[in-house]
Design a protein around this motif. Structure first.
Motif, short mmCIF file in Angstrom:
data_model
loop_
_atom_site.label_atom_id
_atom_site.label_comp_id
_atom_site.label_asym_id
_atom_site.label_seq_id
_atom_site.Cartn_x
_atom_site.Cartn_y
_atom_site.Cartn_z
N LEU A 231 0.84 -1.20 0.00
CA LEU A 231 0.00 0.00 0.00
C LEU A 231 0.87 1.25 0.00
CD1 LEU A 231 -2.78 -1.01 2.55
CD2 LEU A 231 -2.81 -1.20 0.06
N GLN A 232 0.47 2.23 -0.78
CA GLN A 232 1.21 3.49 -0.96
C GLN A 232 2.63 3.21 -1.43
OE1 GLN A 232 -1.65 4.91 2.43
NE2 GLN A 232 0.02 6.39 2.25
N CYS A 233 2.67 2.53 -2.57
CA CYS A 233 3.92 1.96 -3.09
C CYS A 233 4.81 3.00 -3.74
CB CYS A 233 3.60 0.86 -4.08
SG CYS A 233 2.76 1.46 -5.56
N HIS A 234 4.28 4.24 -3.94
CA HIS A 234 5.07 5.29 -4.57
C HIS A 234 5.56 4.78 -5.94
CE1 HIS A 234 8.38 8.57 -3.87
NE2 HIS A 234 7.35 9.03 -4.56
N PHE A 235 6.83 4.93 -6.28
CA PHE A 235 7.26 4.52 -7.63
C PHE A 235 7.75 3.07 -7.68
CE2 PHE A 235 11.95 4.73 -7.39
CZ PHE A 235 12.10 5.31 -6.14
N GLY A 236 7.38 2.31 -6.64
CA GLY A 236 7.46 0.86 -6.74
C GLY A 236 8.78 0.19 -6.39
N MET A 237 9.76 0.95 -5.91
CA MET A 237 11.07 0.33 -5.70
C MET A 237 10.99 -0.76 -4.60
SD MET A 237 14.72 2.22 -5.54
CE MET A 237 14.82 2.79 -3.87
N ASP A 238 10.35 -0.43 -3.48
CA ASP A 238 10.22 -1.45 -2.43
C ASP A 238 9.32 -2.60 -2.89
OD1 ASP A 238 11.85 0.09 -0.86
OD2 ASP A 238 10.32 0.63 0.62
N THR A 239 8.25 -2.26 -3.59
CA THR A 239 7.35 -3.31 -4.11
C THR A 239 8.16 -4.34 -4.90
OG1 THR A 239 5.89 -1.43 -4.60
CG2 THR A 239 5.14 -3.62 -5.30
N ALA B 188 8.04 -12.97 -4.02
CA ALA B 188 6.59 -12.75 -3.88
C ALA B 188 5.96 -12.36 -5.21
CB ALA B 188 6.34 -11.64 -2.86
N ARG B 189 4.64 -12.63 -5.34
CA ARG B 189 3.85 -12.04 -6.44
C ARG B 189 3.30 -10.74 -5.90
NH1 ARG B 189 2.47 -17.38 -6.78
NH2 ARG B 189 0.93 -17.02 -5.15
N VAL B 190 3.65 -9.62 -6.53
CA VAL B 190 3.38 -8.34 -5.88
C VAL B 190 2.40 -7.47 -6.64
CG1 VAL B 190 5.61 -8.24 -4.68
CG2 VAL B 190 5.40 -7.23 -6.97
N THR B 191 1.62 -6.73 -5.84
CA THR B 191 0.74 -5.68 -6.36
C THR B 191 1.02 -4.43 -5.54
OG1 THR B 191 -0.96 -7.32 -6.87
CG2 THR B 191 -1.68 -5.02 -6.75
N GLY B 192 1.27 -3.32 -6.22
CA GLY B 192 1.47 -2.05 -5.53
C GLY B 192 0.28 -1.13 -5.80
N VAL B 193 -0.12 -0.39 -4.78
CA VAL B 193 -1.23 0.56 -4.92
C VAL B 193 -0.75 1.95 -4.53
CG1 VAL B 193 -3.50 1.26 -4.03
CG2 VAL B 193 -3.01 -1.15 -4.37
N ASP B 194 -1.09 2.93 -5.34
CA ASP B 194 -0.83 4.33 -4.99
C ASP B 194 -1.87 5.16 -5.73
OD1 ASP B 194 1.95 5.75 -3.73
OD2 ASP B 194 0.63 7.07 -4.87
N PHE B 195 -2.26 6.31 -5.14
CA PHE B 195 -3.26 7.12 -5.83
C PHE B 195 -2.65 8.15 -6.77
CE2 PHE B 195 -4.34 10.62 -2.38
CZ PHE B 195 -3.01 11.03 -2.37
N SER B 196 -1.32 8.18 -6.85
CA SER B 196 -0.66 9.11 -7.76
C SER B 196 -0.46 8.43 -9.11
CB SER B 196 0.69 9.53 -7.17
OG SER B 196 1.53 9.97 -8.19
N SER B 197 -1.10 9.00 -10.15
CA SER B 197 -0.93 8.36 -11.46
C SER B 197 0.51 8.47 -11.93
CB SER B 197 -1.91 8.95 -12.49
OG SER B 197 -1.90 10.34 -12.41
N ALA B 198 1.19 9.58 -11.60
CA ALA B 198 2.61 9.72 -11.99
C ALA B 198 3.44 8.62 -11.33
CB ALA B 198 3.12 11.10 -11.58
N ALA B 199 3.16 8.33 -10.05
CA ALA B 199 3.92 7.29 -9.35
C ALA B 199 3.68 5.92 -9.98
CB ALA B 199 3.52 7.27 -7.87
N ILE B 200 2.43 5.66 -10.37
CA ILE B 200 2.11 4.35 -10.96
C ILE B 200 2.79 4.19 -12.33
CG2 ILE B 200 0.19 2.96 -11.91
CD1 ILE B 200 0.43 2.85 -8.81
#
Ligand SMILES: C[S@@+](CC[C@H](N)C(=O)[O-])C[C@H]1O[C@@H](n2cnc3c(N)ncnc32)[C@H](O)[C@@H]1O
Length: 248
Positions: A34-42, A50-62
């Motif tokens: 949750l709140q994965c930002h630009f996904g580096m930790d994800t 792991a099979r991962v899904t990241g969520v963030d509400f910033s379209s730029a971050a996604i």
């Protein structure tokens, strides 16, 4: 440098010991970040199997997260959504829901956030949350000692900023940011209210996390928050599980 993407792409593990220990072995597990930002930790959870899904509400971050996955040659789903209102298709899909470092201060509705995390877990699945401690977040400066934030209460705190936490000197137009202070009691109560069963709550007085840079750095590279003869916590970590077991 707060985020060192080049070294991540070269194979550096960006996760810290606290979340690695609480999460345990994630090989083959479905992990929702949750709140994965630009996904580096994800993507590091993906590197751990792991099979991962990241969520963030910033379209730029996604967008950046998807680009980073491609550059790193790793598989991940990235979803643009508000963590206070997660899409229902995520329900019951995850063994581990994880959120770390700079999470709940952005969240107005703590109960909705916890309900979303609980909803996403499979029976017996775990939530691991590692975040800045609300006692540390009261602090604007350690030397001189200035504490200008409430300890909890959830009331919006508005501030006009010209840089970002990742780069305070970044040239950008001034903008208002709104954050919400939540106490440890409020966080734990929200988790319990969402039906989660807390099995660990730790408060960390010694951290490697660079977000604590207003605090003095010790000779060993860790930071502490001195208070009288002892130390106040800089981070807390909470682990909770969905009470539903596979047999109930
Ligand atoms: C401080 S960053 C998280 C840092 C992350 N742990 C990392 O290391 O990159 C906070 C993130 O939360 C996201 N965010 C804030 N409020 C949100 C919300 N209500 N729903 C989804 N994402 C949110 C922001 O877009 C930002 O990417």
């Amino acid at each position: 440098m707060l985020y060192d993407v080049d070294s991540f792409l070269a194979g550096r593990q960006t996760l810290y010991g606290i979340e690695l220990e609480l999460a345990g072995d994630v090989t083959g597990q479905d992990v929702l970040h949750l709140q994965c930002h630009f996904g580096m930790d994800t993507l590091n959870w993906a590197r751990l199997g792991a099979r991962v899904t990241g969520v963030d509400f910033s379209s730029a971050a996604i967008v950046r997260a998807r680009e980073l996955a491609e550059l790193a040659g790793l598989t991940a789903d990235f979803v643009e959504a508000d963590t206070q209102n997660l899409p229902s298709y995520l329900a019951g899909g995850f063994d581990l829901v994880i959120a770390t470092y700079g999470v709940l201060c952005w969240i107005a509705d703590l109960d909705a956030w916890m309900r979303g995390a609980a909803m996403a877990l499979r029976p017996g699945g775990r939530l691991v949350l590692v975040d800045l401690h609300p006692a540390y977040q009261t602090l604007a400066s350690y030397e001189p000692f200035v504490a200008d934030w409430p300890y909890g209460g959830g009331e919006p705190q508005r501030e006009v900023v010209t840089g970002t936490y990742a780069d305070p000197d970044l040239p950008m137009t001034a903008q208002e940011v709104v954050q919400y202070p939540h106490s440890v009691g409020e966080i734990v109560t929200a988790a319990a209210g969402a039906g989660l069963v807390i099995d660990r709550l730790d408060e960390h007085t010694e951290v490697e996390f660079p977000g604590s840079r207003i605090l003095p750095e010790g000779p060993d590279g860790t930071r502490r928050f001195p208070f009288g003869d002892t130390y106040l916590p800089i981070l807390y970590s909470l682990r909770a599980r969905s009470p539903r077991t596979a047999t109930t």
